[in-house]
Design an enzyme around this catalytic site. Structure first.
Site, PDB file in Angstrom:
ATOM      1  CB  VAL A  50      -0.928   0.031   1.237  1.00 13.56           C
ATOM      2  CG1 VAL A  50      -1.699   1.351   1.291  1.00 13.56           C
ATOM      3  CG2 VAL A  50      -1.892  -1.144   1.209  1.00 13.56           C
ATOM      4  CB  ALA A  95       4.866   2.535   0.938  1.00 14.94           C
ATOM      5  CE  LYS A  96       5.394  -1.408   7.992  1.00 16.89           C
ATOM      6  NZ  LYS A  96       6.336  -0.555   8.736  1.00 16.89           N
ATOM      7  N   GLY A  97       4.321  -2.883   3.163  1.00 21.17           N
ATOM      8  CA  GLY A  97       4.023  -4.105   2.425  1.00 21.17           C
ATOM      9  C   GLY A  97       3.934  -5.270   3.380  1.00 21.17           C
ATOM     10  CG  ASP A 136       7.614  -3.947   9.585  1.00 19.99           C
ATOM     11  OD1 ASP A 136       7.812  -2.793   9.991  1.00 19.99           O
ATOM     12  OD2 ASP A 136       6.694  -4.664  10.017  1.00 19.99           O
TER      13      ASP A 136
END
Ligand code: NAD
Length: 406
Positions: A50, A95-97, A136
């Site tokens: 995202v 963002a992050k995945g 992460d």
């Protein structure tokens, strides 16, 4: 995230249109990832990326591997990254995945094939000038190296600045490992200064003795603070005259990463650690440890949030009414993303900075960000958490206005 965002947006008086622009992610990608498992079967995993915002620059955010990963969580974490980058004034969006999987039950080969599939699926999303992943939960330098390799193969050249958090030999930055704990220390010292607290006469309790907590403990100790309690998943360790942090780190490193059995301290619970009569409390373990159930018993004068989201939104009011100064997560733990940004800058110029230069520059970024947020909290007469969101939202909204909507 939303409740705090809403409060800051109201305070700033941004328009409904701007509210929607900042609320809705710019891009949300969901992919199916078929992976051949070691037994020859094929399993399909679901992966997400995202991009909440790319208004300030390419988006930045980690990739997590965890069975509980789902789109809503990734959306919230992506927005968090937008505000964190904006607070410390680095030219990145958020963002992050994530991939829903259990890395603890997978072999290294299975994880590698999964990460490579994910990279191929995200070839048109990732890019050094578009979207830059990082480690992460469940990922680290090893996974970042696989992403660099797969991405570089597709582009026909080595592109190491497509991710940060790489192994040093592949273009990782010196100082990244300790950067978050170091930033927590800079923020804590700046807050002590505002409250006219002398570090040499200040006590601290630190929850979590992993990457963030143990470096914060070491550096606070180095600056004269008496760290009277530390803790990890095995429980808390209290010594009124100060924990020997070097001994605790040595013990943990030789003891499979935990403090279990550490002597030279009285054993307490993690819950007891939170309510100790100390000056500074640093939650640096996990989210939602300070809630409306225990906020009333906190005696610290100051909370410096090393972890992401350690204080639930419902506890904010109790803490504020007790007059406790909170240095919020999006400010206090932004030292990590700051040095990630330095990694990207070094890759782009093809030159490695010394550790000393990295630390000096990162400290300045953190100190400037602290001062900006503190001044905003005075100007609007609001707690620092709200002030941090005000600084961040104002920066992104005004940049958007300059770029112009269409
Ligand atoms: P880590 O895995 O290195 O360490 C986590 C520590 O917390 C360990 O000591 C673990 O034993 C302890 N812990 C886990 N569950 C606990 C519990 N229920 N009670 C008490 N202690 C518990 O993780 P980390 O990288 O230090 O991250 C800690 C927090 O900081 C997370 O919220 C993370 O999202 C946040 N954070 C980390 C970075 C970074 O650069 N590492 C950057 C920004 C934010």
């Amino acid at each position: 995230m939303m409740s705090r965002f809403d409060a800051a947006a109201r305070m700033l008086g941004i328009s409904d249109e701007m509210y929607d622009i900042l609320k809705v992610p710019a891009r949300q990608v969901i992919v199916g990832l078929p992976v051949t498992m070691d037994n020859g079967s094929i399993r399909v995993f679901e992966g997400y990326r995202v991009i909440h915002s790319n208004i300030l620059g390419p988006s930045k955010g980690g990739i997590r591997l965890d069975p509980g990963v789902h789109l809503d969580e990734v959306r919230a974490l992506a927005a968090w990254m937008t505000w964190k980058c904006a607070v410390v004034d680095i030219p990145y969006g958020g963002a992050k995945g994530g991939i829903a999987c259990n890395p603890r039950e997978m072999s290294a080969g299975e994880i590698e094939r999964l990460i490579r599939q994910y990279t191929v699926a995200m070839l048109d999303v990732f890019g050094p000038d578009r979207d830059i992943p990082a480690p992460d939960m469940g990922t680290g330098p090893r996974e970042m190296a696989w992403i660099v390799d797969e991405y570089s193969k597709a582009k026909g050249m080595t592109v190491n600045n497509v991710v940060t958090g790489k192994p040093l030999v592949l273009g990782g930055s010196l100082g990244r490992t300790e950067a978050t704990g170091r930033g927590v220390t800079v923020a804590a010292l700046a807050a002590m200064d505002k409250m006219r607290m002398n570090p040499y006469r200040t006590t601290a309790a630190i929850q979590g003795f992993g990457n963030v907590g143990s470096f914060a403990a070491e550096l606070l100790h180095e600056r004269g603070v008496t760290v009277v309690a530390v803790s990890d998943i095995s429980g808390g360790y209290y010594n009124a005259s100060g924990i020997d942090i070097t001994a605790a780190v040595t013990y943990r490193n030789a003891n499979k990463g935990t403090l279990d059995g550490f002597s030279g301290a009285e054993k307490i619970t993690n819950e007891e650690l939170l309510s100790l009569a100390v000056d500074v409390l640093v939650p640096a373990a996990k989210e939602d440890v300070i809630t409306d159930d225990n906020a009333g018993s906190i005696q610290a004068k100051m909370i410096v949030e090393g972890a992401n989201g350690p204080t639930s939104a419902s506890a904010d009011e109790i803490i504020n009414s007790k007059g406790i100064l909170v240095v919020p997560d999006i400010l206090a733990n932004a030292g990590g993303v700051t040095v990630s940004y330095f990694e990207w800058v070094q890759n782009r110029i093809g030159y490695k900075w010394t550790l000393d230069r990295i630390n000096r520059r990162a400290d300045r970024v953190m100190k400037d960000a602290f001062d900006r947020v503190f001044e905003t909290s005075q100007k609007y007469q609001v707690p620092m958490r709200l002030a941090a969101y005000i600084v961040a939202i104002d920066k992104v909204a005004s940049t958007y206005k300059f770029r112009g909507g269409y």
